[in-house]
Design a protein around this motif. Structure first.
Motif, PDB file in Angstrom:
ATOM      1  N   PHE A 186      28.763  10.606 -60.285  1.00  0.00           N
ATOM      2  CA  PHE A 186      27.559  10.027 -59.686  1.00  0.00           C
ATOM      3  C   PHE A 186      27.727   8.513 -59.513  1.00  0.00           C
ATOM      4  N   VAL A 214      20.625  11.694 -50.860  1.00  0.00           N
ATOM      5  CA  VAL A 214      21.940  11.385 -51.426  1.00  0.00           C
ATOM      6  C   VAL A 214      23.056  11.777 -50.445  1.00  0.00           C
ATOM      7  N   LYS A 215      24.130  11.004 -50.454  1.00  0.00           N
ATOM      8  CA  LYS A 215      25.299  11.360 -49.638  1.00  0.00           C
ATOM      9  C   LYS A 215      26.297  12.079 -50.543  1.00  0.00           C
ATOM     10  N   ASN A 244      25.162  16.556 -47.097  1.00  0.00           N
ATOM     11  CA  ASN A 244      23.878  16.167 -47.687  1.00  0.00           C
ATOM     12  C   ASN A 244      23.358  17.303 -48.567  1.00  0.00           C
ATOM     13  N   PRO A 272      24.983   6.083 -58.852  1.00  0.00           N
ATOM     14  CA  PRO A 272      23.532   6.049 -58.679  1.00  0.00           C
ATOM     15  C   PRO A 272      23.019   4.873 -57.850  1.00  0.00           C
ATOM     16  N   VAL A 300      27.371  10.955 -54.438  1.00  0.00           N
ATOM     17  CA  VAL A 300      27.936  11.821 -55.475  1.00  0.00           C
ATOM     18  C   VAL A 300      29.220  12.469 -54.939  1.00  0.00           C
ATOM     19  N   LEU A 318      19.545  14.690 -58.149  1.00  0.00           N
ATOM     20  CA  LEU A 318      19.889  13.819 -57.028  1.00  0.00           C
ATOM     21  C   LEU A 318      18.706  13.555 -56.100  1.00  0.00           C
ATOM     22  N   ASN A 353      23.686   5.736 -54.336  1.00  0.00           N
ATOM     23  CA  ASN A 353      23.146   7.038 -53.939  1.00  0.00           C
ATOM     24  C   ASN A 353      24.209   7.957 -53.318  1.00  0.00           C
TER      25      ASN A 353
END
Ligand SMILES: [Zn+2]
Length: 318
Positions: free
Chosen positions: A188, A235-236, A246, A190, A195, A231, A193
């Protein structure tokens, strides 16, 4: 390179590619000199690198570089050059985090370590790289891995999770047991954004699940669902293989895993044999997920073995 060494290098490469992805041009040793490293900006200071093998995620910034996975050894210099060409930092790759032990994700460990990077991975990654052993779907898909050289072994290992504090971000690797293998970590980022899901989430269709290395379809579903629950909606997602994704893509994938697993479980409950399940083509409604690496029959067998197998020696549940 003499003929014998070359031949064994080709075999190792083909097996690694067979296990975790598809070789461009089918069953040929890639000509490393023609492999180009494509770099895509994902978000903020996170980049995705694609060459041959698994996707790489990189945090590139003032403190240096952290990469998640490192493809194959002959590509290490190209990967380092591609990162340098971004023009953001002259500092080196300080850390490599492996999502799992397969050669198309950890094959570059030795050259990266030899040029000063510290390799980090879950405990079972180091164990499997150390011992070598059989990988496969617990049935007809099988492949022997030789023990890795010492330089390729992760120097820092963790059981449950580890955090690397670099470039203003708390980059967190979290172990999800018994998914694609028994040593998978999802990474991650964070602040940005982003993962990296390793081979717990891939875009080539039905996934390869290494049941022989402690993986299971149930663990894969559980891990991806738990990760997704943490998530943000936007999030990408860097998959182990395939295009930047996604959360909707992840949900479609989990839905397929759950539906196909339920169908095989139902057939097991009805005391059907593996051969019967294949003859009846019980996964035909999910045919669009079939691919030349993991066919419907291979995936039936994978789920069947996941649901009926005993766990491997390094499996840990936490
Ligand atoms: Zn893999």
């Amino acid at each position: 390179m003499n003929h014998r060494i070359r031949r064994s290098a080709e075999l190792a490469l083909f097996a690694a590619a067979l296990l975790c992805g598809r070789i461009v041009g089918q069953e040929k040793t890639p000509d490393w000199s023609t492999v180009q490293i494509k770099v895509t900006k994902v978000s903020g200071n996170i980049y995705m690198l694609e060459g041959q093998g698994g996707n790489i995620a990189a945090s590139v910034g003032e403190d240096g570089i952290v990469i998640v996975d490192d493809e194959f050894a002959p590509l290490a210099e190209k990967i380092q050059a591609a990162l340098k060409n971004l023009g953001i930092t002259d500092k080196p790759v300080r850390f490599v985090i492996n999502t799992h032990y397969h050669g198309d994700h950890s094959g570059g460990n030795a050259p990266f370590a030899n040029s000063g990077s510290t390799v980090i991975a879950q405990d079972n990654v180091r164990k499997r790289l150390t011992t070598g052993g059989t990988a496969g779907n617990g049935g007809s898909m099988k492949m022997e891995n030789k023990p890795a050289e010492k330089a390729a072994l992760p120097i820092i290992t963790f059981e449950h999770d580890v955090t690397v504090h670099l470039n203003g971000e708390d980059i967190r690797a979290l172990h999800f047991p018994s998914g694609h293998t028994d040593g998978d970590a999802i990474i991650f980022f964070p602040k940005n954004n982003v993962v990296h899901m390793g081979d717990d989430f891939v875009r080539y269709g039905f996934p390869f699940i290494d049941v022989a290395s402690g993986g299971s379809v149930q663990g894969m579903i559980d891990g991806v669902e738990k990760a997704a629950a943490q998530l943000p909606a936007d999030v990408k997602v860097v998959p182990g293989h395939g295009v930047l994704s996604n959360l909707d893509d992840v949900r479609d994938y989990v839905k397929m895993l759950k539906e196909t697993t339920a169908v095989v479980q139902k057939a097991l409950d009805a005391h059907k044999s593996l051969d019967q399940m294949k003859q009846e083509k019980i996964l035909a409604p999910w045919a669009k997920w079939s691919n030349d690496f993991v066919s419907q029959d291979i995936f039936i067998e994978t789920i069947y073995n996941s649901l009926t197998h005993h766990p491997g020696p390094f499996v840990k549940h936490n």
